[in-house]
Write an enzyme that holds these catalytic residues in place. Structure first.
Site, PDB file in Angstrom:
ATOM      1  CD  GLN A  85      -2.885  -1.032   2.363  1.00 50.11           C
ATOM      2  OE1 GLN A  85      -2.545  -1.612   3.382  1.00 50.11           O
ATOM      3  NE2 GLN A  85      -4.002  -0.339   2.284  1.00 50.11           N
ATOM      4  CG  LEU A  94      -5.554   3.248   5.610  1.00 50.09           C
ATOM      5  CD1 LEU A  94      -4.178   3.350   6.252  1.00 50.09           C
ATOM      6  CD2 LEU A  94      -6.385   4.470   5.962  1.00 50.09           C
ATOM      7  CG  HIS A 152      -7.750  -6.142   5.322  1.00 45.37           C
ATOM      8  ND1 HIS A 152      -8.978  -5.695   4.878  1.00 45.37           N
ATOM      9  CD2 HIS A 152      -6.845  -5.273   4.793  1.00 45.37           C
ATOM     10  CE1 HIS A 152      -8.809  -4.624   4.111  1.00 45.37           C
ATOM     11  NE2 HIS A 152      -7.514  -4.341   4.061  1.00 45.37           N
ATOM     12  CD  GLU A 153      -3.657  -4.553   6.773  1.00 47.41           C
ATOM     13  OE1 GLU A 153      -3.058  -4.283   5.711  1.00 47.41           O
ATOM     14  OE2 GLU A 153      -4.681  -3.931   7.120  1.00 47.41           O
ATOM     15  CG  HIS A 162      -3.377  -5.286   1.512  1.00 51.65           C
ATOM     16  ND1 HIS A 162      -3.852  -4.644   0.381  1.00 51.65           N
ATOM     17  CD2 HIS A 162      -4.093  -4.792   2.540  1.00 51.65           C
ATOM     18  CE1 HIS A 162      -4.827  -3.803   0.736  1.00 51.65           C
ATOM     19  NE2 HIS A 162      -4.992  -3.873   2.038  1.00 51.65           N
TER      20      HIS A 162
HETATM   21 NI    NI Z   1      -6.303  -2.820   3.244  1.00 53.38          NI
END
Ligand code: NI
Length: 182
Positions: free
Chosen positions: A56, A101, A142-143, A146
């Site tokens: 991210q 985010l 969730h992370e 990613h």
């Molecule tokens: Ni996220």
């Protein structure tokens, strides 16, 4: 450096797989790693997030940071960082609302395992092995997704995706115009 630009949905780096950190041969880069983690935390706090993955902020390395804000069952409050995290077992099912985010103003309910077992390294390269449930498990799942280029919208029903279609298109457009940087 401090706060880093957050990549927004539509930026292709969010769909890429991040590479493991090599502690054995990468010792020289430890100060770089520490700085990156500090910057990731600062970026996450500035965005009022509770988790952030390196993709991210445009870095394809397997690093995530988490701070749930307040203590949760099984986890004290405060910032955490996990390097090369892996989910080694999962059980149960839970539905919770998630945001990200990289998806400003988009929230959706996502079904995920409710209990997980995780292996990871800490900033020193030391092995960690722990169980997580509740919000902590949710953020880890969730992370870690990613890092594999998987996004929470991938779990939505076709109907929910249809409802979010215009908002997602808008983000893609914005990402293209800014080269993905926010
Ligand atoms: Ni996220």
């Amino acid at each position: 450096m401090g706060r880093l630009p957050i990549r927004i949905y539509g930026d292709e780096i969010l769909r890429k797989k991040a590479e493991p950190i090599d502690f054995v041969n990468g010792e020289l880069h430890k100060s770089r790693l520490e700085k990156l983690v500090e910057d990731m935390l600062e970026t996450m706090y500035a965005g009022d997030g509770i988790g952030l993955a390196a993709n991210q902020v445009g870095v394809l390395e397997r690093i995530i940071v988490i701070d749930l804000g307040e203590a949760q069952p099984g986890i004290e409050s405060g910032p955490r960082c996990y390097i090369n995290p892996e989910i080694v077992s999962r059980a149960g099912v839970d539905v919770m609302e998630e945001g990200c985010l990289s998806f400003p103003n988009i929230h959706a309910e996502v079904k995920r395992p409710s209990e997980i077992e995780v292996k990871a390294l800490d900033l020193e390269g030391k092995s960690l092995h722990f169980q997580a449930d509740g919000l902590f498990a949710r953020v880890l799942l969730h992370e870690i997704d990613h890092l594999d280029g998987v996004l929470f919208i991938d779990y939505l029903s076709p109907m929910k995706k249809l409802l979010l279609r215009d908002q997602l298109k808008e983000l893609e457009k914005r990402a293209q115009m800014s080269g993905g940087r926010e």
